[in-house]
Design a protein around this motif. Structure first.
Motif, PDB file in Angstrom:
ATOM      1  N   LYS A 110      63.638  23.131 101.558  1.00  0.00           N
ATOM      2  CA  LYS A 110      64.039  21.500 101.916  1.00  0.00           C
ATOM      3  C   LYS A 110      65.643  21.609 101.424  1.00  0.00           C
ATOM      4  O   LYS A 110      65.923  22.700 100.748  1.00  0.00           O
ATOM      5  N   ALA A 111      66.454  20.910 102.014  1.00  0.00           N
ATOM      6  CA  ALA A 111      67.640  20.869 101.292  1.00  0.00           C
ATOM      7  C   ALA A 111      68.243  19.433 101.419  1.00  0.00           C
ATOM      8  O   ALA A 111      67.913  18.500 101.797  1.00  0.00           O
ATOM      9  N   PHE A 112      69.176  19.396 100.301  1.00  0.00           N
ATOM     10  CA  PHE A 112      69.737  18.062  99.908  1.00  0.00           C
ATOM     11  C   PHE A 112      71.348  18.154  99.593  1.00  0.00           C
ATOM     12  O   PHE A 112      71.623  18.912  99.098  1.00  0.00           O
ATOM     13  N   GLU A 113      72.082  17.414 100.446  1.00  0.00           N
ATOM     14  CA  GLU A 113      73.614  17.493 100.370  1.00  0.00           C
ATOM     15  C   GLU A 113      74.076  16.764  98.996  1.00  0.00           C
ATOM     16  O   GLU A 113      74.006  15.536  99.204  1.00  0.00           O
ATOM     17  N   LEU A 114      74.501  17.444  98.356  1.00  0.00           N
ATOM     18  CA  LEU A 114      75.152  16.894  97.043  1.00  0.00           C
ATOM     19  C   LEU A 114      76.531  16.402  97.140  1.00  0.00           C
ATOM     20  O   LEU A 114      76.948  15.408  96.276  1.00  0.00           O
ATOM     21  N   ARG A 115      77.461  17.309  97.658  1.00  0.00           N
ATOM     22  CA  ARG A 115      78.858  16.829  97.832  1.00  0.00           C
ATOM     23  C   ARG A 115      79.213  17.368  98.803  1.00  0.00           C
ATOM     24  O   ARG A 115      79.134  18.759  99.259  1.00  0.00           O
ATOM     25  N   GLU A 116      80.360  16.612  99.393  1.00  0.00           N
ATOM     26  CA  GLU A 116      81.201  17.032 100.774  1.00  0.00           C
ATOM     27  C   GLU A 116      82.260  16.928 100.462  1.00  0.00           C
ATOM     28  O   GLU A 116      82.832  15.881 100.233  1.00  0.00           O
ATOM     29  N   ALA A 117      83.332  17.958 100.996  1.00  0.00           N
ATOM     30  CA  ALA A 117      84.702  17.789 100.947  1.00  0.00           C
ATOM     31  C   ALA A 117      85.349  18.247 102.210  1.00  0.00           C
ATOM     32  O   ALA A 117      84.493  18.686 103.178  1.00  0.00           O
ATOM     33  N   LYS A 118      86.582  18.060 102.432  1.00  0.00           N
ATOM     34  CA  LYS A 118      86.905  18.487 103.856  1.00  0.00           C
ATOM     35  C   LYS A 118      86.571  19.704 104.162  1.00  0.00           C
ATOM     36  O   LYS A 118      86.243  20.126 105.440  1.00  0.00           O
ATOM     37  N   LEU A 167      62.708   7.066  85.186  1.00  0.00           N
ATOM     38  CA  LEU A 167      61.687   7.462  84.651  1.00  0.00           C
ATOM     39  C   LEU A 167      60.705   7.543  85.610  1.00  0.00           C
ATOM     40  O   LEU A 167      59.824   8.583  85.748  1.00  0.00           O
ATOM     41  N   GLU A 168      60.548   6.564  86.437  1.00  0.00           N
ATOM     42  CA  GLU A 168      59.337   6.307  87.499  1.00  0.00           C
ATOM     43  C   GLU A 168      59.679   6.695  88.659  1.00  0.00           C
ATOM     44  O   GLU A 168      58.971   6.342  89.729  1.00  0.00           O
ATOM     45  N   GLY A 169      60.953   7.147  88.958  1.00  0.00           N
ATOM     46  CA  GLY A 169      61.489   7.498  90.250  1.00  0.00           C
ATOM     47  C   GLY A 169      60.719   8.494  90.910  1.00  0.00           C
ATOM     48  O   GLY A 169      60.181   9.366  90.445  1.00  0.00           O
ATOM     49  N   SER A 170      60.969   8.732  92.329  1.00  0.00           N
ATOM     50  CA  SER A 170      60.443   9.471  93.384  1.00  0.00           C
ATOM     51  C   SER A 170      61.520  10.747  93.186  1.00  0.00           C
ATOM     52  O   SER A 170      62.354  10.635  92.750  1.00  0.00           O
ATOM     53  N   LEU A 171      60.947  11.786  93.713  1.00  0.00           N
ATOM     54  CA  LEU A 171      61.895  12.874  93.948  1.00  0.00           C
ATOM     55  C   LEU A 171      63.198  12.360  94.732  1.00  0.00           C
ATOM     56  O   LEU A 171      64.250  13.088  94.307  1.00  0.00           O
ATOM     57  N   ASN A 172      63.054  11.709  95.753  1.00  0.00           N
ATOM     58  CA  ASN A 172      64.088  11.344  96.604  1.00  0.00           C
ATOM     59  C   ASN A 172      65.177  10.393  95.448  1.00  0.00           C
ATOM     60  O   ASN A 172      66.592  10.517  95.515  1.00  0.00           O
ATOM     61  N   ASP A 173      64.644   9.826  94.758  1.00  0.00           N
ATOM     62  CA  ASP A 173      65.482   8.840  93.815  1.00  0.00           C
ATOM     63  C   ASP A 173      66.286   9.541  92.655  1.00  0.00           C
ATOM     64  O   ASP A 173      67.407   9.627  92.691  1.00  0.00           O
ATOM     65  N   TYR A 174      65.664  10.731  92.256  1.00  0.00           N
ATOM     66  CA  TYR A 174      66.268  11.714  91.469  1.00  0.00           C
ATOM     67  C   TYR A 174      67.314  12.489  91.873  1.00  0.00           C
ATOM     68  O   TYR A 174      68.371  12.756  91.450  1.00  0.00           O
ATOM     69  N   LEU A 175      67.075  12.774  93.348  1.00  0.00           N
ATOM     70  CA  LEU A 175      68.105  13.504  94.170  1.00  0.00           C
ATOM     71  C   LEU A 175      69.357  12.603  94.436  1.00  0.00           C
ATOM     72  O   LEU A 175      70.621  12.993  94.285  1.00  0.00           O
ATOM     73  N   ILE A 176      69.149  11.405  94.740  1.00  0.00           N
ATOM     74  CA  ILE A 176      70.296  10.487  94.990  1.00  0.00           C
ATOM     75  C   ILE A 176      71.184  10.282  93.823  1.00  0.00           C
ATOM     76  O   ILE A 176      72.322  10.186  93.840  1.00  0.00           O
ATOM     77  N   LEU A 222      71.319  12.173  91.363  1.00  0.00           N
ATOM     78  CA  LEU A 222      72.167  13.585  91.037  1.00  0.00           C
ATOM     79  C   LEU A 222      73.375  13.727  91.934  1.00  0.00           C
ATOM     80  O   LEU A 222      74.474  14.042  91.304  1.00  0.00           O
ATOM     81  N   LYS A 223      73.313  13.265  93.210  1.00  0.00           N
ATOM     82  CA  LYS A 223      74.438  13.082  94.075  1.00  0.00           C
ATOM     83  C   LYS A 223      75.415  12.252  93.436  1.00  0.00           C
ATOM     84  O   LYS A 223      76.673  12.465  93.474  1.00  0.00           O
ATOM     85  N   ASN A 224      74.950  10.933  93.149  1.00  0.00           N
ATOM     86  CA  ASN A 224      75.885  10.180  92.460  1.00  0.00           C
ATOM     87  C   ASN A 224      76.646  10.643  91.157  1.00  0.00           C
ATOM     88  O   ASN A 224      77.786  10.337  91.016  1.00  0.00           O
ATOM     89  N   ARG A 225      75.750  11.302  90.404  1.00  0.00           N
ATOM     90  CA  ARG A 225      76.490  12.148  89.188  1.00  0.00           C
ATOM     91  C   ARG A 225      77.439  13.246  89.591  1.00  0.00           C
ATOM     92  O   ARG A 225      78.468  13.189  88.951  1.00  0.00           O
ATOM     93  N   CYS A 282      80.417  18.843  88.104  1.00  0.00           N
ATOM     94  CA  CYS A 282      79.338  19.489  88.238  1.00  0.00           C
ATOM     95  C   CYS A 282      78.307  19.169  86.908  1.00  0.00           C
ATOM     96  O   CYS A 282      78.469  19.523  86.112  1.00  0.00           O
ATOM     97  N   PRO A 283      77.217  18.070  87.097  1.00  0.00           N
ATOM     98  CA  PRO A 283      76.746  17.318  86.210  1.00  0.00           C
ATOM     99  C   PRO A 283      75.876  18.532  85.303  1.00  0.00           C
ATOM    100  O   PRO A 283      75.203  19.153  86.238  1.00  0.00           O
ATOM    101  N   HIS A 284      76.064  18.657  84.050  1.00  0.00           N
ATOM    102  CA  HIS A 284      75.254  19.547  83.522  1.00  0.00           C
ATOM    103  C   HIS A 284      73.641  19.624  83.633  1.00  0.00           C
ATOM    104  O   HIS A 284      73.070  20.725  83.548  1.00  0.00           O
TER     105      HIS A 284
END
Length: 201
Positions: free
Chosen positions: A69-77, A110-119, A121-124, A130-132
Protein backbone atom coordinates in the motif's frame (compact mmCIF):
# COMPACT_ATOMS: atom_id res chain seq x y z
CA UNK A 1 27.88 -4.57 0.02
CA UNK A 2 29.38 -1.48 -1.65
CA UNK A 3 30.39 -3.50 -4.70
CA UNK A 4 26.90 -4.94 -4.95
CA UNK A 5 25.27 -1.51 -4.66
CA UNK A 6 27.59 -0.09 -7.32
CA UNK A 7 26.64 -2.93 -9.67
CA UNK A 8 22.97 -2.48 -8.78
CA UNK A 9 23.02 1.23 -9.64
CA UNK A 10 24.80 0.52 -12.90
CA UNK A 11 22.33 -2.19 -13.84
CA UNK A 12 19.39 0.11 -13.09
CA UNK A 13 20.41 2.34 -15.99
CA UNK A 14 19.45 -0.44 -18.42
CA UNK A 15 15.83 -0.54 -17.27
CA UNK A 16 12.75 1.17 -18.67
CA UNK A 17 11.41 4.14 -16.72
CA UNK A 18 8.66 2.05 -15.13
CA UNK A 19 10.99 -0.82 -14.18
CA UNK A 20 13.58 1.66 -12.92
CA UNK A 21 11.09 3.29 -10.56
CA UNK A 22 9.67 -0.04 -9.45
CA UNK A 23 13.19 -1.29 -8.68
CA UNK A 24 14.09 1.83 -6.70
CA UNK A 25 10.91 1.49 -4.66
CA UNK A 26 11.39 -2.26 -4.15
CA UNK A 27 14.99 -1.84 -3.00
CA UNK A 28 14.23 0.95 -0.54
CA UNK A 29 11.14 -0.83 0.76
CA UNK A 30 12.68 -4.31 0.86
CA UNK A 31 12.28 -4.80 4.65
CA UNK A 32 8.59 -3.90 4.32
CA UNK A 33 8.03 -6.08 1.25
CA UNK A 34 9.63 -8.98 3.13
CA UNK A 35 7.37 -8.49 6.16
CA UNK A 36 10.18 -7.33 8.46
CA UNK A 37 9.05 -3.74 8.90
CA UNK A 38 5.62 -2.08 8.87
CA UNK A 39 6.50 0.76 6.50
CA UNK A 40 9.22 2.54 4.54
CA UNK A 41 9.45 5.96 2.93
CA UNK A 42 10.67 6.78 -0.56
CA UNK A 43 11.06 10.18 -2.17
CA UNK A 44 10.59 10.24 -5.95
CA UNK A 45 12.12 13.17 -7.80
CA UNK A 46 11.76 14.46 -11.34
CA UNK A 47 15.53 14.91 -11.60
CA UNK A 48 15.89 11.15 -11.08
CA UNK A 49 14.54 9.88 -14.41
CA UNK A 50 11.21 11.68 -13.92
CA UNK A 51 10.17 9.34 -11.14
CA UNK A 52 7.70 11.83 -9.65
CA UNK A 53 5.94 12.25 -12.99
CA UNK A 54 6.07 8.52 -13.67
CA UNK A 55 4.59 7.76 -10.25
CA UNK A 56 1.22 9.07 -11.39
CA UNK A 57 1.43 7.03 -14.58
CA UNK A 58 2.51 3.68 -13.15
CA UNK A 59 1.65 3.72 -9.45
CA UNK A 60 -1.40 1.44 -9.63
CA UNK A 61 0.52 -1.17 -11.62
CA UNK A 62 3.55 -1.00 -9.34
CA UNK A 63 1.57 -1.22 -6.10
CA UNK A 64 -0.25 -4.28 -7.43
CA UNK A 65 2.98 -5.93 -8.59
CA UNK A 66 4.73 -5.27 -5.26
CA UNK A 67 1.65 -6.10 -3.14
CA UNK A 68 2.10 -3.03 -0.98
CA UNK A 69 0.00 0.00 0.00
CA UNK A 70 1.07 3.62 -0.42
CA UNK A 71 0.15 6.96 1.12
CA UNK A 72 1.45 10.24 -0.29
CA UNK A 73 2.81 12.34 2.56
CA UNK A 74 4.12 15.45 0.85
CA UNK A 75 4.25 16.79 -2.67
CA UNK A 76 6.32 19.64 -4.05
CA UNK A 77 7.00 20.79 -7.58
CA UNK A 78 9.79 18.30 -8.27
CA UNK A 79 9.35 15.55 -5.69
CA UNK A 80 6.84 13.49 -3.77
CA UNK A 81 7.41 11.71 -0.44
CA UNK A 82 5.51 8.44 -0.12
CA UNK A 83 4.94 6.01 2.74
CA UNK A 84 4.82 2.41 1.49
CA UNK A 85 3.29 0.10 4.06
CA UNK A 86 2.09 -3.38 4.95
CA UNK A 87 -1.46 -2.71 6.11
CA UNK A 88 -1.65 -5.52 8.67
CA UNK A 89 1.76 -4.79 10.18
CA UNK A 90 1.11 -1.06 10.43
CA UNK A 91 -2.32 -1.55 11.97
CA UNK A 92 -0.77 -3.91 14.52
CA UNK A 93 1.93 -1.37 15.36
CA UNK A 94 -0.52 1.50 15.79
CA UNK A 95 -3.00 -0.58 17.79
CA UNK A 96 -0.42 -1.05 20.54
CA UNK A 97 -1.76 1.00 23.45
CA UNK A 98 1.61 2.41 24.49
CA UNK A 99 2.29 3.50 20.91
CA UNK A 100 -1.14 5.09 20.39
CA UNK A 101 -0.90 6.94 23.71
CA UNK A 102 2.51 8.28 22.69
CA UNK A 103 1.18 9.46 19.33
CA UNK A 104 -1.82 11.11 20.99
CA UNK A 105 0.61 13.71 22.36
CA UNK A 106 1.09 14.89 18.77
CA UNK A 107 -2.56 15.13 17.83
CA UNK A 108 -3.30 11.56 16.75
CA UNK A 109 -6.73 10.20 17.72
CA UNK A 110 -6.39 7.33 20.18
CA UNK A 111 -9.40 5.62 18.65
CA UNK A 112 -8.63 6.61 15.06
CA UNK A 113 -8.47 4.28 12.08
CA UNK A 114 -5.29 3.62 10.13
CA UNK A 115 -6.39 6.18 7.57
CA UNK A 116 -6.97 8.74 10.37
CA UNK A 117 -3.41 8.20 11.56
CA UNK A 118 -2.03 8.60 8.04
CA UNK A 119 -3.98 11.81 7.44
CA UNK A 120 -2.68 13.23 10.73
CA UNK A 121 0.86 12.28 9.74
CA UNK A 122 0.39 14.03 6.40
CA UNK A 123 -0.89 17.14 8.18
CA UNK A 124 2.12 17.02 10.50
CA UNK A 125 4.33 17.02 7.40
CA UNK A 126 2.77 20.35 6.48
CA UNK A 127 3.85 21.75 9.86
CA UNK A 128 7.29 20.15 10.12
CA UNK A 129 9.78 19.13 7.46
CA UNK A 130 9.75 15.59 8.80
CA UNK A 131 7.84 14.89 12.02
CA UNK A 132 9.95 12.82 14.37
CA UNK A 133 7.10 10.47 15.25
CA UNK A 134 7.40 9.18 11.68
CA UNK A 135 9.79 6.67 13.26
CA UNK A 136 6.81 4.93 14.83
CA UNK A 137 5.22 4.38 11.42
CA UNK A 138 8.57 3.12 10.12
CA UNK A 139 8.49 0.51 12.88
CA UNK A 140 11.40 1.89 14.88
CA UNK A 141 11.34 0.87 18.57
CA UNK A 142 9.20 3.21 20.66
CA UNK A 143 11.92 3.86 23.25
CA UNK A 144 14.41 4.89 20.56
CA UNK A 145 11.88 7.26 19.01
CA UNK A 146 11.09 8.76 22.41
CA UNK A 147 14.76 9.32 23.21
CA UNK A 148 15.45 10.83 19.79
CA UNK A 149 12.65 13.36 20.37
CA UNK A 150 13.17 14.19 24.04
CA UNK A 151 16.95 13.87 24.34
CA UNK A 152 18.50 14.16 20.84
CA UNK A 153 21.94 15.01 22.23
CA UNK A 154 22.20 11.74 24.13
CA UNK A 155 25.02 9.59 22.70
CA UNK A 156 23.59 6.80 20.60
CA UNK A 157 24.82 3.21 20.68
CA UNK A 158 24.48 2.63 16.97
CA UNK A 159 23.30 4.45 13.86
CA UNK A 160 21.90 2.48 10.95
CA UNK A 161 18.31 2.46 9.79
CA UNK A 162 17.64 4.61 12.87
CA UNK A 163 19.59 5.97 15.84
CA UNK A 164 19.72 3.28 18.48
CA UNK A 165 19.75 4.31 22.14
CA UNK A 166 18.49 1.05 23.65
CA UNK A 167 18.92 -2.68 22.95
CA UNK A 168 21.86 -2.54 20.56
CA UNK A 169 21.95 -6.29 19.94
CA UNK A 170 18.32 -6.40 18.81
CA UNK A 171 18.85 -3.43 16.50
CA UNK A 172 21.97 -5.01 14.98
CA UNK A 173 20.01 -8.17 14.20
CA UNK A 174 17.24 -6.09 12.60
CA UNK A 175 19.75 -4.16 10.49
CA UNK A 176 21.30 -7.41 9.25
CA UNK A 177 17.88 -8.77 8.32
CA UNK A 178 17.00 -5.54 6.50
CA UNK A 179 20.26 -5.71 4.53
CA UNK A 180 19.54 -9.34 3.59
CA UNK A 181 16.08 -8.32 2.40
CA UNK A 182 17.63 -5.70 0.13
CA UNK A 183 20.04 -8.25 -1.31
CA UNK A 184 17.12 -10.59 -1.98
CA UNK A 185 15.31 -7.81 -3.83
CA UNK A 186 18.40 -7.10 -5.93
CA UNK A 187 18.65 -10.79 -6.85
CA UNK A 188 14.98 -10.87 -7.80
CA UNK A 189 15.27 -7.77 -9.98
CA UNK A 190 18.33 -8.98 -11.86
CA UNK A 191 17.83 -12.75 -11.75
CA UNK A 192 18.51 -12.98 -15.50
CA UNK A 193 21.65 -10.86 -15.41
CA UNK A 194 24.47 -13.43 -15.14
CA UNK A 195 27.22 -10.85 -14.66
CA UNK A 196 25.29 -9.27 -11.83
CA UNK A 197 24.68 -12.69 -10.26
CA UNK A 198 28.43 -13.33 -10.20
CA UNK A 199 28.99 -10.09 -8.27
CA UNK A 200 26.15 -10.69 -5.79
CA UNK A 201 26.84 -14.37 -5.19
Amino acid sequence: MRTILKAFRSALTTLSEKDYMKSVIAYNCAPTLKGLKAASTVTLCNYDRNTKKNWYIYKDEILKELSVKAFELREAKNYIAILFYDEKLLEKKLSNREVSEFLSQYGYNLEGSLNDYLITLKNRYDIMNCPHELGIFLDFPLEDVKTFITNPDKPFLLCGYWKVYHNKSSALESFKNFDRAKLDIIRNIFCDNLLFDEIVL
